[in-house]
Design an enzyme around this catalytic site. Structure first.
Site, mmCIF file in Angstrom:
data_model
loop_
_atom_site.group_PDB
_atom_site.id
_atom_site.type_symbol
_atom_site.label_atom_id
_atom_site.label_comp_id
_atom_site.label_asym_id
_atom_site.label_seq_id
_atom_site.Cartn_x
_atom_site.Cartn_y
_atom_site.Cartn_z
ATOM 1 N N SER A 136 -2.182 63.358 -15.156
ATOM 2 C CA SER A 136 -2.327 64.004 -14.023
ATOM 3 C C SER A 136 -2.821 65.521 -14.498
ATOM 4 O O SER A 136 -3.220 66.521 -13.565
ATOM 5 C CB SER A 136 -0.919 64.354 -13.135
ATOM 6 O OG SER A 136 -0.873 63.248 -12.617
ATOM 7 N N GLU B 240 -11.142 60.848 -9.644
ATOM 8 C CA GLU B 240 -11.813 61.996 -10.725
ATOM 9 C C GLU B 240 -12.288 61.259 -12.145
ATOM 10 O O GLU B 240 -11.158 60.623 -12.522
ATOM 11 C CB GLU B 240 -10.851 62.928 -10.829
ATOM 12 C CG GLU B 240 -10.467 64.123 -9.643
ATOM 13 C CD GLU B 240 -9.689 65.188 -9.769
ATOM 14 O OE1 GLU B 240 -9.877 66.277 -9.447
ATOM 15 O OE2 GLU B 240 -8.495 64.992 -10.550
ATOM 16 N N HIS C 260 -8.860 59.258 -13.077
ATOM 17 C CA HIS C 260 -7.481 59.976 -12.292
ATOM 18 C C HIS C 260 -7.479 59.632 -11.030
ATOM 19 O O HIS C 260 -8.299 59.780 -10.008
ATOM 20 C CB HIS C 260 -7.518 61.477 -12.444
ATOM 21 C CG HIS C 260 -6.386 62.246 -11.751
ATOM 22 N ND1 HIS C 260 -6.274 63.215 -11.052
ATOM 23 C CD2 HIS C 260 -4.993 61.613 -11.779
ATOM 24 C CE1 HIS C 260 -5.228 63.650 -10.484
ATOM 25 N NE2 HIS C 260 -4.114 62.603 -11.262
ATOM 26 N N ASN D 103 -5.637 68.888 -8.718
ATOM 27 C CA ASN D 103 -4.280 69.546 -9.059
ATOM 28 C C ASN D 103 -4.147 70.656 -9.473
ATOM 29 O O ASN D 103 -3.273 71.410 -9.239
ATOM 30 C CB ASN D 103 -3.327 68.519 -10.139
ATOM 31 C CG ASN D 103 -2.928 67.299 -9.547
ATOM 32 O OD1 ASN D 103 -2.742 67.482 -8.469
ATOM 33 N ND2 ASN D 103 -2.887 66.361 -10.551
HETATM 34 N N1 LIG Z 1 2.873 59.855 -9.191
HETATM 35 C C1 LIG Z 1 1.663 60.313 -8.760
HETATM 36 O O1 LIG Z 1 1.600 60.693 -7.600
HETATM 37 C C2 LIG Z 1 0.526 60.329 -9.612
HETATM 38 C C3 LIG Z 1 -0.963 60.633 -9.170
HETATM 39 C C4 LIG Z 1 -1.924 60.786 -10.290
HETATM 40 C C5 LIG Z 1 -1.619 60.382 -11.797
HETATM 41 N N2 LIG Z 1 -0.440 60.189 -12.045
HETATM 42 C C6 LIG Z 1 -0.236 59.963 -13.473
HETATM 43 O O2 LIG Z 1 0.016 58.394 -13.605
HETATM 44 C C7 LIG Z 1 0.839 58.341 -14.805
HETATM 45 C C8 LIG Z 1 1.951 57.454 -14.405
HETATM 46 O O3 LIG Z 1 2.872 57.888 -12.987
HETATM 47 P P1 LIG Z 1 3.416 57.134 -12.163
HETATM 48 O O4 LIG Z 1 3.776 57.964 -10.968
HETATM 49 O O5 LIG Z 1 3.008 55.635 -11.990
HETATM 50 O O6 LIG Z 1 4.957 56.897 -13.051
HETATM 51 P P2 LIG Z 1 6.069 55.815 -13.082
HETATM 52 O O7 LIG Z 1 7.351 56.223 -13.749
HETATM 53 O O8 LIG Z 1 6.044 55.319 -11.603
HETATM 54 O O9 LIG Z 1 5.299 54.460 -13.715
HETATM 55 C C9 LIG Z 1 5.209 54.430 -15.257
HETATM 56 C C10 LIG Z 1 5.647 53.300 -15.798
HETATM 57 O O10 LIG Z 1 5.080 53.053 -17.114
HETATM 58 C C11 LIG Z 1 5.889 52.147 -17.780
HETATM 59 N N3 LIG Z 1 6.136 52.410 -19.275
HETATM 60 C C12 LIG Z 1 6.416 53.454 -20.186
HETATM 61 N N4 LIG Z 1 6.237 52.848 -21.318
HETATM 62 C C13 LIG Z 1 5.539 51.821 -21.322
HETATM 63 C C14 LIG Z 1 4.875 51.139 -22.508
HETATM 64 N N5 LIG Z 1 5.146 51.429 -23.628
HETATM 65 N N6 LIG Z 1 4.398 49.960 -22.130
HETATM 66 C C15 LIG Z 1 3.976 49.634 -20.698
HETATM 67 N N7 LIG Z 1 4.471 50.258 -19.807
HETATM 68 C C16 LIG Z 1 5.180 51.504 -20.183
HETATM 69 C C17 LIG Z 1 7.253 52.429 -17.016
HETATM 70 O O11 LIG Z 1 8.148 51.421 -17.367
HETATM 71 C C18 LIG Z 1 6.858 52.456 -15.692
HETATM 72 O O12 LIG Z 1 7.040 51.362 -15.074
HETATM 73 C C19 LIG Z 1 1.289 59.765 -15.272
HETATM 74 O O13 LIG Z 1 0.674 60.203 -16.063
HETATM 75 C C20 LIG Z 1 1.134 60.556 -13.910
HETATM 76 O O14 LIG Z 1 1.130 62.025 -14.515
HETATM 77 C C21 LIG Z 1 0.645 60.110 -11.108
#
Ligand SMILES: NC(=O)c1ccc[n+]([C@@H]2O[C@H](COP(=O)([O-])OP(=O)(O)OC[C@H]3O[C@@H](n4cnc5c(N)ncnc54)[C@H](O)[C@@H]3O)[C@@H](O)[C@H]2O)c1
Length: 295
Positions: A119, A154, A142, A192
């Site tokens: 993000s 994006e 994104h 963002n």
């Molecule tokens: N939450 C939002 O609204 C949002 C929106 C757009 C982008 N993002 C981005 O997306 C990404 C993920 O965010 P999220 O909200 O899904 O987080 P989240 O914590 O819900 O999920 C992340 C997952 O990655 C897993 N993980 C960690 N290390 C790992 C590995 N080595 N191998 C495989 N899996 C692994 C974790 O166990 C977890 O289930 C981040 O970069 C975040 O900035 C989030």
């Protein structure tokens, strides 16, 4: 290049949504998690969504079975070897993203496109762990939360991303039934860059008791026609994710509007991460938002 096989690393909030959409669009999907229980939880989230969709008559049982057959869970990077596209969706930490990219670069074929769903981080900062031949095929992809419902993606190009990669990603986004915009490789991209200062301002308003949590949300919902208020949305995004994003953007731009307010750090330190932990600005029961909690 036509993207048929998709690998996703991380089956949390975002990874599970991306996997769900890709399987629904007819791609073969491999989703990699860190351990068995996290993988089971992520896959259950996806199959639960399909079960509900079938219950409401939005998809047939036959479609659901086809989606399930295209979705493969794994704990091994090696199982992503045959993918045309890999999307990283691990937590917003540079160290984790670098580790993931190094592993993906080793197993993926030369033609494969490698994307991050970050993000706020700069996509090009992931380059040092990649082989030089991969750099034209590195980009940001994104998605927005919740992925199945949000129509925008994006596409972030670095200075090295080539035209074939951008064309392949545009085709993939289109195949998912979503709309792509091309964004610069600067923290926060377009959405963002505009959204985060607004959300952080709303947190500051709550911290300063400008109005109650519910009234701040109601004001922006009814006064501006937003589908959900900013504190509700923050809980929805995840307060830990918000904190990481704010920290990265504050470091990049140095402007006070990107600075995480102390209420955000306090809530995260207390384990109140929003919907995913059952408590944030509100109490949550699964998807259901309940009453506002004391600050
Ligand atoms: N939450 C939002 O609204 C949002 C929106 C757009 C982008 N993002 C981005 O997306 C990404 C993920 O965010 P999220 O909200 O899904 O987080 P989240 O914590 O819900 O999920 C992340 C997952 O990655 C897993 N993980 C960690 N290390 C790992 C590995 N080595 N191998 C495989 N899996 C692994 C974790 O166990 C977890 O289930 C981040 O970069 C975040 O900035 C989030």
């Amino acid at each position: 290049m036509d993207i048929q096989r998709v690998g996703i690393v991380g089956c949390g909030l975002m990874g599970s949504g991306i996997a769900q959409c890709a399987a629904e669009a007819g791609c073969e999907v491999w989703v990699k998690e860190a351990d068995e229980s996290l993988l089971a939880r992520g896959l259950a989230r996806i199959s639960g969504a399909w079960e509900r969709a079938e219950g409401k008559g939005k998809i047939t049982g036959e479609q659901r079975n086809a989606f399930i057959a295209r979705l493969h869970g794994t704990l091994a990077f090696a199982d992503l070897a045959g993918c045309d596209l890999a999307v990283e969706a691990v937590p917003e930490r540079m160290d984790l993203k670098l580790e993931t990219f190094a592993e993906l670069d080793k197993v993926l074929g030369a033609h494969a496109v490698l994307c991050t769903n970050t993000s706020s981080l700069t996509v090009a900062h992931l380059s040092p762990v990649l082989s030089p031949e991969r750099l034209p095929r590195l980009a940001g992809l994104h998605f927005f939360n919740p992925v199945p419902a949000m129509p925008l993606v994006e596409i972030v190009r670095t200075l090295a991303t080539d035209g074939d990669t951008l064309a392949a990603l545009k085709g993939f986004v289109q195949r998912l039934g979503k709309t792509a915009v091309l964004a610069p490789d600067a923290p926060g991209f377009v959405v963002n860059r505009l959204l985060v200062p607004y959300l952080l301002d709303a947190l500051r308003c709550a911290e300063q008791k400008l109005a109650t949590v519910e009234d701040i949300d109601t004001a922006m919902k009814l006064g501006c026609g937003h589908p959900m208020g900013p504190l509700h949305l923050s809980d929805f995004i995840g307060l830990d994710t918000m904190q990481s994003v704010a920290d990265v953007m504050f470091e990049a731009f140095g402007e006070p509007r990107f600075k995480a307010p102390s209420i955000l750090r306090q809530l995260v330190a207390a384990g109140r991460l929003g919907r995913k932990s059952g408590a944030g600005f509100y109490r949550w029961e699964g998807e259901k938002r309940l009453e506002a909690l004391p600050l």
